[in-house]
Design a protein around this motif. Structure first.
Motif, PDB file in Angstrom:
ATOM      1  N   ALA A   1      50.610  17.212  -3.713  1.00 52.93           N
ATOM      2  CA  ALA A   1      52.041  17.398  -3.448  1.00 52.93           C
ATOM      3  C   ALA A   1      52.701  18.123  -4.620  1.00 52.93           C
ATOM      4  CB  ALA A   1      52.698  16.047  -3.201  1.00 52.93           C
ATOM      5  N   ALA A   2      52.326  17.752  -5.834  1.00 53.61           N
ATOM      6  CA  ALA A   2      52.922  18.380  -7.019  1.00 53.61           C
ATOM      7  C   ALA A   2      52.587  19.869  -7.055  1.00 53.61           C
ATOM      8  CB  ALA A   2      52.417  17.693  -8.287  1.00 53.61           C
TER       9      ALA A   2
ATOM     10  N   ALA B   1      54.669  21.708  -4.521  1.00 44.89           N
ATOM     11  CA  ALA B   1      56.047  21.842  -4.978  1.00 44.89           C
ATOM     12  C   ALA B   1      56.163  22.956  -6.016  1.00 44.89           C
ATOM     13  CB  ALA B   1      56.527  20.506  -5.565  1.00 44.89           C
TER      14      ALA B   1
ATOM     15  N   TRP C   1      54.234  25.501  -6.316  1.00 41.57           N
ATOM     16  CA  TRP C   1      54.036  26.762  -5.595  1.00 41.57           C
ATOM     17  C   TRP C   1      55.350  27.195  -4.923  1.00 41.57           C
ATOM     18  CZ3 TRP C   1      49.774  27.311  -1.206  1.00 41.57           C
ATOM     19  CH2 TRP C   1      49.759  28.645  -0.757  1.00 41.57           C
ATOM     20  N   GLU C   2      56.023  26.224  -4.288  1.00 34.03           N
ATOM     21  CA  GLU C   2      57.278  26.526  -3.616  1.00 34.03           C
ATOM     22  C   GLU C   2      58.297  27.111  -4.606  1.00 34.03           C
ATOM     23  OE1 GLU C   2      57.915  26.090  -0.285  1.00 34.03           O
ATOM     24  OE2 GLU C   2      59.949  26.888  -0.516  1.00 34.03           O
ATOM     25  N   ILE C   3      58.382  26.489  -5.784  1.00 34.94           N
ATOM     26  CA  ILE C   3      59.351  26.956  -6.787  1.00 34.94           C
ATOM     27  C   ILE C   3      58.977  28.360  -7.267  1.00 34.94           C
ATOM     28  CG2 ILE C   3      60.173  26.552  -9.136  1.00 34.94           C
ATOM     29  CD1 ILE C   3      59.846  23.498  -8.435  1.00 34.94           C
TER      30      ILE C   3
ATOM     31  N   ARG D   1      59.826  30.757  -4.373  1.00 32.70           N
ATOM     32  CA  ARG D   1      61.272  30.923  -4.134  1.00 32.70           C
ATOM     33  C   ARG D   1      61.899  31.838  -5.175  1.00 32.70           C
ATOM     34  NH1 ARG D   1      62.467  30.940   0.369  1.00 32.70           N
ATOM     35  NH2 ARG D   1      61.506  29.315   1.577  1.00 32.70           N
TER      36      ARG D   1
ATOM     37  N   THR E   1      56.885  27.663   2.332  1.00 33.18           N
ATOM     38  CA  THR E   1      57.802  27.627   3.474  1.00 33.18           C
ATOM     39  C   THR E   1      57.998  29.023   4.062  1.00 33.18           C
ATOM     40  OG1 THR E   1      59.595  27.736   1.891  1.00 33.18           O
ATOM     41  CG2 THR E   1      59.066  25.566   2.784  1.00 33.18           C
TER      42      THR E   1
END
Lengths: 523, 343
Positions: free
Chosen positions: A18-19, A22, A24-26, A29, A42
């Motif tokens: 999960a970390a 997260a 990767w998402e940041i 983005r 996403t």
């Protein structure tokens, strides 16, 4: 391991994954890496959702040819393994073909397949080629590793080799076969995708990738890469489950990819051995010649073994052709060497970390598994997006294809560290690190060499794909360029030379392995 | 296709009979492009009259081949009694090899490879027309870098696909530029390095890549190699000599129907890219906007006052001269303009 600590490990792994997601998402983005070449998960998912109709059609085409090739290749592999165990001489005669199918860089065969076949046949054939070796070698090992007492019992009751095959060997081979199929499933997907990419067939993820490459849409490239990995992963998972049911031996983990040593006793006369080697070479070259006769193409398009030798040594312009080939080899081989070395070191370090800190190892393992199942052709463009079009991309691609099989092999070696040797060190007050230094690492060396042997041909494939898709250098590029220049002599020569190089790499590590083993055992 | 049975039979043997039934199942659905057969199945009542003609294109479906898609969907080929088996291309598909292997009697090729195959390998092929009067390949750069002619490239970095290196060097020589004064690096048909300014210019299809650059928020400019002395056609229509002898009529009909398709396309350049978005272009990974851009940019390179596919004597001579400058020696006999006269 007790149930409670197992659960804690699982929770830790889930948290770690999960970390990572997260992070990767940041990164995605805020376009922190390579100007957005690393899109957020996403963003990739919303792209997948928007194009889901298209994806289904591409997926069904890829799955169709991959499964067809999977079935055909495996049927042939199983039959050949049975033939080899019943008539050991056939295995030695076929060893030239077997090692070619093991070591051959798939990418070098696509232009030749596209010449010979149309429609979706190149995809099916390449998938079949990709699954043959892992299944055949596992099956053969399974057929051979039988309880001698059972064999004796059947013999005692007057049963012949067919009865032994039916009552003992085939039953005993089932677990090994499922492990072979587990490795073969992702290989079939890769084979299908590579051929789709090359032949530009109307549907298939490989074609989708081809059309999307120039569009400058990283989320699309990632979407295709992840979907392809997912398909390969499902194939792997299904047979992993089956394998779990049929076998409880974790130790057979590497069976699938380990080349089977040729049968034949060690005390055999050198002349007999030489004659067998010669015969297997003749059989391989004969198969090439036979294939040309069977596909029956205009002679302008094809080259026989003799034709390739002529093209490189006696025809007009053979000097120039040779020079181009040598230049390309000069670019490819160092990349293979460095990529292989980096992949092995990474695998070794990771395997060591795993023994010292099992929880860290567990949380990274899913990513290692992804690197095993992801189809190379779908991920190389992603690696190029992040690492550019230079040597780094080549190295990273090569690490990604060599890492996992090497890791599994080495980790197994570390796990089999003799208990008593560990005890000795610990009695004298040695720490975990001392155990590692004095016992584990030395006992893992033979496994490191076995890993190198397996990974070397994969490293060549990785380098050639990176050269073709990203860097524009070396053998991979020469193949592409020859296609563009309609240089059929060179297309066949690159295919032949890359197979020879892959076999040579494999042989070199076999030789080193034997030397080291002699020292270990003889010293 | 009379050879098909034999080839299929041999391939079945090649699979050792083990997967014979599977091969048969697989060969079934792959033998023809699904869209082409479904599109033409509307008029199957007269199917007995229809003659099959396999046509090998040069790349995956995009606006480059829109004239043929229009011809198939609007029934221009069936009006001529032809049923087109449309074969798309890809990186490993060599159109000349489809001709030589008997897979298709007619194909779109690049003139350099075809003439090389005829002159050096003795391939029995003839060029009977050309889709692009001017090869769309050219030097693409960002407007800000001010590269509008070969002279502007001196001291700059130009990315060139390895296959085209010889043509670019020939263009430099024709314009009195020492190729050594330009930093030529390999290019892989991806505009990203240009957008990121890692390179100053790249050699690519001028009708296509400026779109991707614009999508990335930059403005592109380009010039054709053709306009600076490297005067070659592209997507030359090539046939086997066998087809020329035995199916000449069908080849003329193919050219006539295809020209009709292109003329229809030129009536409204935005119409068909949008219309084909969910059929011919579906799933290719490219957008309708991209195809529309391509279609608009390509018209002037394809159209000719004497009709699409025209090959004039001057242009043929100019092609031969340009190719000779990169060591590919052809002659007038490799072109056959008489079919165009019969359209």
């Amino acid at each position: 391991m007790s149930g409670a600590s197992e659960r804690i490990l699982r929770i830790r792994s889930a948290i770690a994954i999960a970390a990572m997601l997260a992070a990767w998402e940041i990164v995605g983005r805020f376009e922190l890496i390579a100007n957005g070449a690393f899109p957020a998960p996403t963003a990739i998912l919303s792209g997948l959702w928007a194009d889901s109709d298209l994806y289904w059609r591409h997926i069904s085409a890829s799955v169709r040819s991959a499964s067809l090739g999977f079935v055909i290749g495996n049927v042939i592999a199983v039959l050949m393994a049975v033939l080899f165990v019943q008539f050991p001489a056939t295995e030695r005669l076929m060893s030239g073909i077997n090692i070619t199918l093991f070591a051959m860089p798939l990418i070098a065969v696509v232009p030749v397949l596209v010449l010979a076949f149309d429609g979706s046949t190149p995809q099916v054939v390449l998938a079949a080629v990709a699954v043959y070796y892992p299944t055949m070698s596992s099956m053969l090992l399974g057929l051979r590793n039988v309880d001698d007492r059972l064999v004796d019992a059947i013999r005692g009751f007057g049963g012949g080799s067919l009865a032994i095959l039916r009552r003992v060997r085939l039953r005993a081979a089932l677990p090994a076969l499922t492990i072979g199929l587990r490795t073969a499933a992702p290989a079939a997907v890769l084979g299908s995708l590579l051929a789709e990419f090359g032949s530009g067939s109307r549907w298939g993820l490989g074609t989708f990738l081809l059309g999307s490459l120039g569009a400058g849409d990283p989320a699309r490239l990632w979407g295709i890469g992840l979907v392809a990995t997912g398909i390969a992963g499902v194939g792997y998972g299904v047979f992993a489950l089956v394998a779990k049911v049929t076998t409880r031996q974790v130790a057979s983990e590497t069976l699938a990819t380990s080349p089977v040593p040729a049968s034949g006793s060690r005390e055999e006369h050198p002349v007999t051995r030489f004659l067998y080697a010669l015969a297997s070479l003749i059989v391989a070259l004969g198969a090439w010649q036979l294939l040309l006769a069977v596909i029956d193409l205009n002679p302008i398009l094809t080259r026989s073994p003799v034709g390739v030798v002529r093209f490189l040594f006696t025809e007009d312009g053979s000097g120039e052709a040779r020079a181009r080939l040598v230049t390309a080899l000069g670019e490819t081989l160092p990349a293979v060497f460095w990529g292989l070395a980096a992949g092995l070191v990474a695998a070794f370090v990771f395997a060591v970390v795993l023994t010292l800190l099992p929880s860290v190892g567990r949380s990274v393992l899913p990513f290692a598994l992804i690197s095993q199942t992801m189809p190379l052709v779908a991920f190389t463009p992603l690696i190029a997006l992040v690492f550019g079009r230079g040597a780094w991309t080549t190295i990273v691609v090569t690490i990604s294809v060599t890492f996992f099989p090497s890791f599994v092999t080495i980790a197994q070696g570390l796990a089999m560290t003799p208990r008593r040797a560990v005890d000795v060190v610990q009695i004298y007050g040695g720490s975990k690190l001392t155990v590692l230094r004095l016992v584990s690492v030395p006992s893992a060396v033979p496994y490191l060499l076995a890993a190198a042997r397996l990974a070397a041909p994969r490293a060549l494939l990785g380098v050639m794909v990176a050269e073709w898709l990203a860097t524009g250098r070396g053998l991979g590029n020469l193949l592409n360029e020859s296609r563009g220049r309609l240089d059929f002599g060179m297309i066949w020569s690159v295919a032949a030379v890359s197979v020879v190089v892959a076999i040579a790499l494999y042989r070199v590590f076999v030789a080193i392995d034997q030397m080291v083993m002699k020292r270990y055992l003889g010293g | 296709m009379e050879y098909t049975d034999r080839r299929t039979f041999l391939k079945t043997i090649a699979m050792g009979g083990v997967g014979a039934f599977l091969m048969a199942a697989c060969g079934d659905s792959s033998s023809s492009s699904p869209t082409a057969s479904s599109a033409s199945s509307g008029s199957t009542s007269s199917a007995a009259e229809m003659r099959q003609l396999a046509f090998q294109a040069a790349w995956i479906n995009d606006a480059e081949f829109i004239g043929y898609f229009i011809g198939i969907d609007n029934g221009y080929y069936s009006d001529e009694g032809l049923e087109i088996d449309y074969l798309s291309g890809g990186p490993d598909v060599i159109p000349e090899s489809s001709l030589l292997s008997g897979r298709a009697p007619i194909a779109l090729t690049t003139p350099d490879t075809t003439i090389k195959a005829i002159s050096e390998d003795g391939a029995k092929l003839k060029i009977i027309g050309t889709q692009f009067q001017k090869n769309p390949i050219g030097v693409v750069s960002l407007v800000e870098s001010g590269i509008n002619s070969p002279q502007d490239l001196v001291g700059k970095t130009l990315a060139v696909p390895p296959v085209n290196t010889l043509s670019v060097e020939a263009m430099f020589r024709l314009n009195d530029i020492d190729p050594a004064d330009v930093n030529i690096v390999p290019y892989q048909f991806d505009p990203t390095p240009l957008i990121k300014r890692e390179i100053d210019a790249s050699l690519d299809f001028t009708v296509n890549v400026p779109f991707s650059i614009r999508e990335a928020g930059e403005e592109a400019t380009s010039f054709l190699l053709y306009d600076y002395g490297f005067t070659t056609y592209n997507d030359t229509v090539v046939v086997t000599e066998e087809a020329l002898n035995e199916r000449r009529d069908d080849l003329v009909k193919f050219l006539r129907a295809s020209r009709r398709g292109w003329n229809e396309n030129f009536q409204d350049l935005d119409k068909y890219p949008a219309m084909f978005g969910s059929t011919w272009f579906s799933g290719t990974g490219r957008s309708v906007a991209n195809e529309t851009f391509y279609n608009n940019a390509a018209k002037d390179l394809i159209d000719h006052p004497n009709g699409v596919y025209t090959m004039t004597e001057e242009d043929i001579a100019a092609n031969l001269e340009a190719l000779a400058s990169i060591g590919i020696n052809g002659d007038r006999d490799m072109f056959d303009t008489t079919l165009l006269e019969e359209i």
